[in-house]
Design a protein around this motif. Structure first.
Motif, PDB file in Angstrom:
ATOM      1  N   LEU A 221      -8.312   2.828   5.383  1.00 25.98           N
ATOM      2  CA  LEU A 221      -7.292   1.841   5.745  1.00 25.98           C
ATOM      3  C   LEU A 221      -6.667   2.173   7.098  1.00 25.98           C
ATOM      4  CD1 LEU A 221      -5.470   1.283   2.334  1.00 25.98           C
ATOM      5  CD2 LEU A 221      -6.749  -0.419   3.646  1.00 25.98           C
ATOM      6  N   HIS A 222      -6.395   3.443   7.326  1.00 22.61           N
ATOM      7  CA  HIS A 222      -5.795   3.857   8.601  1.00 22.61           C
ATOM      8  C   HIS A 222      -6.716   3.524   9.773  1.00 22.61           C
ATOM      9  CE1 HIS A 222      -3.450   6.036  11.475  1.00 22.61           C
ATOM     10  NE2 HIS A 222      -4.386   6.940  11.664  1.00 22.61           N
ATOM     11  N   ARG A 223      -8.019   3.749   9.609  1.00 21.59           N
ATOM     12  CA  ARG A 223      -8.972   3.412  10.686  1.00 21.59           C
ATOM     13  C   ARG A 223      -8.961   1.925  10.985  1.00 21.59           C
ATOM     14  NH1 ARG A 223     -12.247   7.401   8.186  1.00 21.59           N
ATOM     15  NH2 ARG A 223     -13.445   5.850   7.055  1.00 21.59           N
ATOM     16  N   ARG A 224      -8.589   1.104  10.014  1.00 16.06           N
ATOM     17  CA  ARG A 224      -8.548  -0.354  10.196  1.00 16.06           C
ATOM     18  C   ARG A 224      -7.130  -0.835  10.531  1.00 16.06           C
ATOM     19  NH1 ARG A 224     -12.489   0.761   6.498  1.00 16.06           N
ATOM     20  NH2 ARG A 224     -14.434  -0.373   6.690  1.00 16.06           N
ATOM     21  N   SER A 225      -6.252   0.092  10.886  1.00 16.45           N
ATOM     22  CA  SER A 225      -4.856  -0.216  11.249  1.00 16.45           C
ATOM     23  C   SER A 225      -4.090  -0.887  10.116  1.00 16.45           C
ATOM     24  CB  SER A 225      -4.794  -1.078  12.520  1.00 16.45           C
ATOM     25  OG  SER A 225      -5.359  -0.372  13.590  1.00 16.45           O
ATOM     26  N   ARG A 226      -4.459  -0.590   8.906  1.00 17.36           N
ATOM     27  CA  ARG A 226      -3.738  -1.068   7.718  1.00 17.36           C
ATOM     28  C   ARG A 226      -2.830   0.083   7.260  1.00 17.36           C
ATOM     29  NH1 ARG A 226      -3.699  -6.151   6.476  1.00 17.36           N
ATOM     30  NH2 ARG A 226      -3.589  -5.578   4.325  1.00 17.36           N
ATOM     31  N   ASP A 227      -1.830   0.372   8.113  1.00 16.27           N
ATOM     32  CA  ASP A 227      -1.092   1.623   7.993  1.00 16.27           C
ATOM     33  C   ASP A 227      -0.125   1.692   6.823  1.00 16.27           C
ATOM     34  OD1 ASP A 227      -2.426   2.919  10.053  1.00 16.27           O
ATOM     35  OD2 ASP A 227      -1.097   2.077  11.568  1.00 16.27           O
ATOM     36  N   LEU A 228       0.474   0.601   6.412  1.00 16.86           N
ATOM     37  CA  LEU A 228       1.371   0.675   5.260  1.00 16.86           C
ATOM     38  C   LEU A 228       0.573   1.035   4.006  1.00 16.86           C
ATOM     39  CD1 LEU A 228       4.241   0.445   4.198  1.00 16.86           C
ATOM     40  CD2 LEU A 228       3.790  -1.986   3.764  1.00 16.86           C
ATOM     41  N   GLY A 229      -0.555   0.401   3.822  1.00 21.00           N
ATOM     42  CA  GLY A 229      -1.420   0.742   2.693  1.00 21.00           C
ATOM     43  C   GLY A 229      -1.921   2.171   2.791  1.00 21.00           C
ATOM     44  N   ALA A 230      -2.241   2.602   4.007  1.00 25.25           N
ATOM     45  CA  ALA A 230      -2.698   3.979   4.206  1.00 25.25           C
ATOM     46  C   ALA A 230      -1.607   4.971   3.835  1.00 25.25           C
ATOM     47  CB  ALA A 230      -3.128   4.193   5.659  1.00 25.25           C
ATOM     48  N   ILE A 231      -0.376   4.717   4.288  1.00 30.85           N
ATOM     49  CA  ILE A 231       0.737   5.608   3.944  1.00 30.85           C
ATOM     50  C   ILE A 231       0.928   5.662   2.435  1.00 30.85           C
ATOM     51  CG2 ILE A 231       3.269   5.765   3.960  1.00 30.85           C
ATOM     52  CD1 ILE A 231       3.207   5.119   6.905  1.00 30.85           C
ATOM     53  N   TYR A 232       0.889   4.500   1.791  1.00 30.62           N
ATOM     54  CA  TYR A 232       1.066   4.473   0.336  1.00 30.62           C
ATOM     55  C   TYR A 232       0.010   5.344  -0.345  1.00 30.62           C
ATOM     56  CZ  TYR A 232       1.295   3.025  -4.466  1.00 30.62           C
ATOM     57  OH  TYR A 232       1.374   3.039  -5.830  1.00 30.62           O
ATOM     58  N   LEU A 233      -1.238   5.182   0.058  1.00 31.15           N
ATOM     59  CA  LEU A 233      -2.308   5.941  -0.595  1.00 31.15           C
ATOM     60  C   LEU A 233      -2.305   7.416  -0.196  1.00 31.15           C
ATOM     61  CD1 LEU A 233      -5.218   3.367  -0.660  1.00 31.15           C
ATOM     62  CD2 LEU A 233      -3.725   4.084  -2.534  1.00 31.15           C
ATOM     63  N   PHE A 234      -1.935   7.757   1.044  1.00 37.54           N
ATOM     64  CA  PHE A 234      -1.801   9.170   1.408  1.00 37.54           C
ATOM     65  C   PHE A 234      -0.752   9.832   0.512  1.00 37.54           C
ATOM     66  CE2 PHE A 234      -3.344   8.323   5.958  1.00 37.54           C
ATOM     67  CZ  PHE A 234      -4.552   8.978   5.765  1.00 37.54           C
ATOM     68  N   GLY A 235       0.386   9.169   0.339  1.00 34.27           N
ATOM     69  CA  GLY A 235       1.439   9.718  -0.520  1.00 34.27           C
ATOM     70  C   GLY A 235       0.999   9.837  -1.961  1.00 34.27           C
ATOM     71  N   TYR A 236       0.309   8.818  -2.434  1.00 37.16           N
ATOM     72  CA  TYR A 236      -0.172   8.843  -3.816  1.00 37.16           C
ATOM     73  C   TYR A 236      -1.177   9.979  -4.018  1.00 37.16           C
ATOM     74  CZ  TYR A 236      -1.430   7.072  -8.379  1.00 37.16           C
ATOM     75  OH  TYR A 236      -1.642   6.950  -9.725  1.00 37.16           O
TER      76      TYR A 236
END
Length: 164
Positions: A30-45
């Motif tokens: 997600l981060h590579r696709r600039s979908r950063d809010l979703g990336a942050i959520y999943l990194f935290g999870y």
């Protein structure tokens, strides 16, 4: 007959660790696709799952033992017994990191000098930005927030095996 997806599998240390790695990889994509809010959520999870797995391991659970809701609730309720200042919430990454480190000490196998503090400090830094309620938001994170969460998640993935 197939069970619905949410009814397949069991919560175990092994499953928590596998889920952590899977959600971390999903977050990177997600981060590579600039979908950063979703990336942050999943990194935290991912970090949450890894920290919880470490707690149950350090508390003496076998890797394949099913972890029930009652087990999770009981774990959170022993905070005062382990000398912690507050009971962690269900998704309180900093609180669960503190539980994991404290449980490790009770089984007379301490982490290398400073490593337990590093776990708690990094989990606390993540928890200043991350909450499970991000899944309900459409807000865009700041670049520094993305970098910080990614850096913390990277550290946990690189050092995860040392937590067990």
């Amino acid at each position: 007959m197939f069970l619905p997806l949410h009814q397949r599998g069991f919560d175990t240390i092994e499953e928590f660790r596998a889920a952590a790695m899977g959600r971390y990889e999903d977050a990177r994509r997600l981060h590579r696709r600039s979908r950063d809010l979703g990336a942050i959520y999943l990194f935290g999870y991912a970090v949450e799952m890894l920290v919880k797995a470490a707690y149950f391991h350090n508390a003496g659970f076998l890797r394949a033992r099913t972890i029930s809701k009652a087990d999770r609730k009981a774990a959170a309720q022993i905070w005062s017994t382990l000398g912690l200042l507050a009971e962690p919430g269900q998704h309180d990454i900093a609180g669960w990191a503190s539980l994991a480190v404290a449980a490790r000490v009770t089984c007379a196998i301490e982490y290398p000098l400073g490593f337990g503090n590093e776990i708690v400090t990094r989990a606390s830094s993540l928890y200043l930005i991350w909450r499970e309620t991000l899944r309900y938001r459409a807000t865009q994170p700041l670049g520094r927030e993305v970098r910080e969460i990614r850096s913390i998640a990277d550290w946990f993935m690189l050092n995860g095996d040392r937590m067990f």
